[in-house]
Design an enzyme around this catalytic site. Structure first.
Site, mmCIF file in Angstrom:
data_model
loop_
_atom_site.group_PDB
_atom_site.id
_atom_site.type_symbol
_atom_site.label_atom_id
_atom_site.label_comp_id
_atom_site.label_asym_id
_atom_site.label_seq_id
_atom_site.Cartn_x
_atom_site.Cartn_y
_atom_site.Cartn_z
ATOM 1 N N GLU A 1 0.827 -1.216 0.000
ATOM 2 C CA GLU A 1 0.000 0.000 0.000
ATOM 3 C C GLU A 1 0.860 1.263 0.000
ATOM 4 O O GLU A 1 0.713 2.144 0.859
ATOM 5 C CB GLU A 1 -0.939 0.007 1.208
ATOM 6 C CG GLU A 1 -2.036 -1.036 1.121
ATOM 7 C CD GLU A 1 -3.126 -0.867 2.170
ATOM 8 O OE1 GLU A 1 -2.884 -0.222 3.191
ATOM 9 O OE2 GLU A 1 -4.236 -1.385 1.938
ATOM 10 N N GLU B 1 -5.693 -8.172 -1.001
ATOM 11 C CA GLU B 1 -6.389 -7.930 0.272
ATOM 12 C C GLU B 1 -7.827 -7.536 -0.020
ATOM 13 O O GLU B 1 -8.078 -6.721 -0.915
ATOM 14 C CB GLU B 1 -5.756 -6.781 1.073
ATOM 15 C CG GLU B 1 -4.449 -7.108 1.713
ATOM 16 C CD GLU B 1 -3.912 -5.987 2.598
ATOM 17 O OE1 GLU B 1 -4.728 -5.261 3.207
ATOM 18 O OE2 GLU B 1 -2.684 -5.854 2.675
HETATM 19 C C1 BG6 Z 1 -4.346 -2.716 4.814
HETATM 20 C C2 BG6 Z 1 -3.021 -3.244 5.264
HETATM 21 O O1 BG6 Z 1 -4.297 -1.342 4.981
HETATM 22 O O2 BG6 Z 1 -5.487 -3.031 5.497
HETATM 23 C C3 BG6 Z 1 -3.093 -4.317 6.326
HETATM 24 O O3 BG6 Z 1 -2.217 -3.644 4.203
HETATM 25 C C4 BG6 Z 1 -4.233 -4.012 7.258
HETATM 26 O O4 BG6 Z 1 -1.848 -4.389 6.951
HETATM 27 C C5 BG6 Z 1 -5.515 -4.047 6.467
HETATM 28 O O5 BG6 Z 1 -4.286 -4.855 8.360
HETATM 29 C C6 BG6 Z 1 -6.773 -3.856 7.282
HETATM 30 O O6 BG6 Z 1 -6.660 -2.703 8.061
HETATM 31 P P1 BG6 Z 1 -6.874 -2.761 9.619
HETATM 32 O O7 BG6 Z 1 -6.568 -1.398 10.096
HETATM 33 O O8 BG6 Z 1 -8.290 -3.147 9.796
HETATM 34 O O9 BG6 Z 1 -5.934 -3.774 10.157
#
Ligand code: BG6
Length: 477
Positions: free
Chosen positions: A177, A375
């Site tokens: 990211e 993701e």
């Molecule tokens: C993304 C990241 O921003 O979102 C992860 O690459 C992160 O590392 C994921 O865990 C979800 O965000 P959060 O804040 O809910 O953990």
């Protein structure tokens, strides 16, 4: 024409080293930026402490102890039928302080063992080099990526990993990211890819663009080296994608949405095309931002473009132009508005499956490269019943709706998609808040926000659901 996903589609799950491994000092591991971050809440960010302080609770120190339990966890991933597993390499296991001349053999061996364990099940490792886990010493000694020296140090780390795992890992990504650091307005210090802690009164924007530039150059140099080590490598970038919609058809709002997309995704332009788009050059000129940007940087960016675009997708966003913003410069703290057509999660994240299809189409139209959804997922509170079961129908619903849109993008729109790895396939520490109870997993881990729990693993309802999705290559949702 096809109505199905490709037979070799990479179904899997995604995690990051610092969010699940724990063992923060095992086998000479050094302190990373994640090790000096405390716990926040749905409405408050984590803080960064000045080193590791007595009496503070640091959730990443133990995380879910994957370091010692990875065999058990991989067996569960294999049972779900994973074809791939996305994780990252903790930089501080390989170079504990970040600037040593020689890598730490014990750290290298851990990932040898982990990747071997994946391959034993036919699970392809998909590896991010830098996922918010910079060695902390690179912050205190060099100021993180505000310093050009970090390029050399990152490239050294990347080269060691490429050489060591060249026969085990084919899919790589450089910086997780990379564009999320553009959120420099908030009083939320952690720029965890860059390791930048802002000083009072600093021109944050100028610092951010400089750091991002060094990271883009570091990425491009790493790509060049990786391709020399193994030409069969597929090396991608990783972009946080949240399409920005106009609130309505008012022309000012449509233009504002376009300008927001340009500003959030110029990072992809540089990774994919090897040069900065015109609007960014103009923007910097207007703001009086002058970057340290050499001729050699320009050549490196051109020579180190990526093979595919990995991206995260959680939500879309919506925008309206403020009348005083007559030059349409996007400012995420002021311009975003809520979308009346979508619901939000308990953490206020808009839920918009169609936005995923939009994102897949947008990337394809812009760049014509293969894509990888690395993701996607639903952070939610789970209730574990006395018998250990977790009935997470809300998570199944979220994922099902997104997978449907993903399939349409492939079958109807012709998007070339390598795979899908839902985030946090096992419960882990949230990056944004440090909570354990913001859960994404198919596998429940018994631990709360304060570090209490047995760390026992149990299957949620979504476990069986995802297993069936993979077994039918997405036909039975
Ligand atoms: C993304 C990241 O921003 O979102 C992860 O690459 C992160 O590392 C994921 O865990 C979800 O965000 P959060 O804040 O809910 O953990």
């Amino acid at each position: 024409m096809t109505n199905s996903l490709p037979a070799n589609f990479l179904w899997g799950g995604a995690v990051a080293a610092h969010q699940l491994e724990g063992a923060w000092q095992a086998d000479k591991k050094g302190v990373s930026v994640a090790d000096v971050m405390t716990v926040g809440s749905p409405t408050s960010y984590r803080s960064i402490t000045d080193g590791v302080l007595e009496g503070e609770y640091y959730p990443n120190h133990e995380a879910i102890d994957f370091y010692h339990r990875y065999k058990e966890d991989l067996a569960l991933f294999a049972e779900m039928g994973f074809k791939c597993f996305r994780t990252s390499i903790a930089w501080t296991r390989i170079f504990p302080k970040g600037d040593e001349e020689e890598p730490n053999e014990a750290g290298l061996k851990f990932y040898d063992d982990l990747f071997d364990e994946c391959l034993k099940y036919g699970i392809e490792p998909v590896v991010t080099l830098s996922h918010f886990e910079l060695p902390y010493q690179l912050v205190t000694k060099y100021g993180g990526f505000r310093n050009r020296k970090l390029i050399v140090l990152f490239v050294q780390f990347a080269e060691v990993c490429f050489k060591r795992y060249q026969n085990k890992v084919k899919y790589w990504m450089t910086f997780n990211e990379i564009n999320n650091q553009a959120n420099f307005y908030e009083d939320f210090a952690p720029f965890t890819n860059s390791g930048i802690v802002y000083q009072p009164g600093e021109n944050r924007e100028a610092t951010m663009y400089q750091a991002a530039h060094y990271e883009l150059v570091a990425s491009a140099k790493a790509v060049q080296i990786g391709k020399k080590i193994n030409p069969a490598f597929e090396i991608g970038c990783m972009i946080a994608m949240g399409p920005v919609y106009a609130l309505n058809s008012k022309p000012e709002n449509a233009l504002m949405a376009l300008k927001a997309m340009e500003k959030r995704y110029y990072f992809a332009d540089v990774h994919v095309r090897g040069f900065y788009p015109e609007h960014m050059l103009r923007y910097w000129e207007r703001k009086g931002i002058k970057l340290d940007f050499t001729q050699e940087d320009a050549s490196d960016l051109k020579a180190g473009t990526v093979d595919y675009i990995g991206f995260s997708y959680y939500m879309s966003q919506t925008i309206a132009q403020r009348p005083e913003n007559s030059i349409f410069d996007y400012d995420e703290t002021k311009d975003l508005v809520s979308n009346p057509f979508v619901e939000t999660s308990d953490w206020g994240w808009p839920i918009d499956p169609i936005g995923l299809r939009y994102a897949l189409n947008w990337f394809t139209d812009m760049y014509h490269l293969p894509l990888f959804i690395v993701e996607n997922g639903f952070g939610a509170y789970d209730q574990r019943e006395a018998d250990g079961s977790v009935h997470d129908s809300y998570r199944i619903e979220y994922l099902r709706d997104h997978v449907k849109q993903m399939k349409l993008a492939v079958t109807e729109d012709g998007v070339r998609l390598l795979g899908y790895t839902p985030w946090g396939c096992i419960d882990l520490v949230s990056a944004g808040t440090g909570e354990m109870e913001k859960r994404y997993g198919f596998i429940y881990v018994d631990k709360d926000n304060h570090g209490n729990g047995t760390l026992d693993r149990s299957k949620k309802d979504s476990f069986e659901w995802y297993k069936q999705v993979i077994a039918t290559n997405g036909e039975q949702l």
